[in-house]
Write a protein that holds these residues in place. Structure first.
Motif, mmCIF file in Angstrom:
data_model
loop_
_atom_site.group_PDB
_atom_site.id
_atom_site.type_symbol
_atom_site.label_atom_id
_atom_site.label_comp_id
_atom_site.label_asym_id
_atom_site.label_seq_id
_atom_site.Cartn_x
_atom_site.Cartn_y
_atom_site.Cartn_z
ATOM 1 N N THR A 153 0.777 -1.167 0.027
ATOM 2 C CA THR A 153 -0.112 0.115 -0.013
ATOM 3 C C THR A 153 0.990 1.213 -0.026
ATOM 4 O O THR A 153 2.069 0.976 0.139
ATOM 5 C CB THR A 153 -0.966 -0.119 1.376
ATOM 6 O OG1 THR A 153 0.213 0.080 2.557
ATOM 7 C CG2 THR A 153 -1.688 -1.263 1.396
ATOM 8 N N ARG A 154 0.295 2.490 -0.080
ATOM 9 C CA ARG A 154 0.972 3.505 -0.081
ATOM 10 C C ARG A 154 1.934 3.496 1.216
ATOM 11 O O ARG A 154 3.194 3.881 1.262
ATOM 12 C CB ARG A 154 0.205 4.722 -0.441
ATOM 13 C CG ARG A 154 0.981 6.139 -0.164
ATOM 14 C CD ARG A 154 -0.027 7.143 -0.503
ATOM 15 N NE ARG A 154 -0.797 7.091 -1.677
ATOM 16 C CZ ARG A 154 -0.683 7.695 -2.985
ATOM 17 N NH1 ARG A 154 0.463 8.706 -3.013
ATOM 18 N NH2 ARG A 154 -1.227 7.297 -4.061
ATOM 19 N N LYS A 165 5.945 3.391 1.957
ATOM 20 C CA LYS A 165 6.625 4.509 2.719
ATOM 21 C C LYS A 165 7.629 3.590 3.906
ATOM 22 O O LYS A 165 8.776 4.074 4.063
ATOM 23 C CB LYS A 165 5.623 5.381 3.314
ATOM 24 C CG LYS A 165 6.521 6.596 3.953
ATOM 25 C CD LYS A 165 5.326 7.848 4.166
ATOM 26 C CE LYS A 165 5.903 9.091 5.064
ATOM 27 N NZ LYS A 165 6.360 8.683 6.419
#
Lengths: 154, 154
Positions: free
Chosen positions: A97-98, A102
């Motif tokens: 996922t984003r 990250k």
DNA sequence: GTAACAAAATTCGTGGGACGAACTACTGCC
DNA sequence: GGCAGTAGTTCGTCCCACGAATTTTGTTAC
């Protein structure tokens, strides 16, 4: 048979003990990002690209049932995402996922830093020799890409 | 900053990926002797000498509560033995049983064989160079003796 | 000598990890 | 359409790892 000059470690013990060390560093780093070692590894693998469950099992050397759990927990934590494979409705593609991307990035960077420190006493040339030799071990034994090459900060 | 000749792996990735490899070999070997990786590691450490629980925790990098469980299970399987420390009645000395020593020896020998095979494509000189460099990593970072030097078949 | 503190282990509860066996749902083939 | 094989999940079991709390024993200070 063992070619051992005094005070020098043998190849086997050197490999096992350095493995122990790297493991510990990896696990510690993961922990500081709220990850287990396995979750960290999963993120690192997925940094390269999404994978199907079976592929992931092959890369991480996990039984499929083990993987289901690992992905479940990581998904619950919002780090990865299962998406249906458009070509095969049985299959699934696991992707970061984003938020996962990250975190993976941060974890990866910090881990690289720490691992690099392990050879802080080395001259550039020595480090290169080590990389070349270990690189051969990795290649000869077909180790999957469980860890990317450090980013092109070059 | 990263000195990377094309087609060659960097130091960090080489360390992490070879660690992954050695781990897998170690775990597979353990499994064939009915051990988990952790139990195998415990046996290998105890091959050198008996240890107290606290010492053992330091060597294996485990919290004391984790160790209690590991030793419990290994004791239940007849591989290790807790004996009261004569000097300190709070403390305990963990040692291999006869059966544990035998198994440790077999596991250790087989594991050495498998790890050695990882560098089967190497020339003697290359293997020595690798050992020397990894040996420095181990020394510089004060890695405990979690794996003995291959036996003096001397 | 006893109170206070420190150290060695264990217990307990929780959550993650790994696996095999059994199962579901789909694909691909004939 | 039927059937073998593949992708994943579920379930039950055991192991691993930890922190917090506890027990027992040693140590130090007074």
């Amino acid at each position: 048979m063992s070619k051992q000059v005094d005070g020098q470690i043998g190849t086997v013990a050197a490999l096992v003990r350095s493995t122990f060390l790297v493991n510990a560093v990896y696990a510690d780093s993961a922990r500081e990002y709220g990850l287990t070692q396995q979750q960290g590894q999963l993120l690192c693998v997925l940094m390269a690209q999404p994978y199907g469950m079976s592929e992931l099992g092959a890369v991480l050397r996990l039984a499929k049932s083990s993987l289901t759990g690992l992905v479940d927990r990581s998904e619950r934590n919002g780090l990865v995402q299962r998406k249906p494979d458009p070509e095969d409705s049985r299959a699934v593609r696991v992707a970061l996922t984003r938020q996962g991307a990250k975190l993976a990035d941060e974890f990866y960077t910090e881990t690289c830093r720490r691992i690099e420190e392990l050879t802080s006493g080395f001259a550039a040339e020595e480090r290169e020799t080590l990389a070349a030799l270990l690189g051969r071990v990795v290649m000869d034994n077909k180790v999957p890409t469980v860890f990317l090459e450090p980013g092109p900060t070059r």
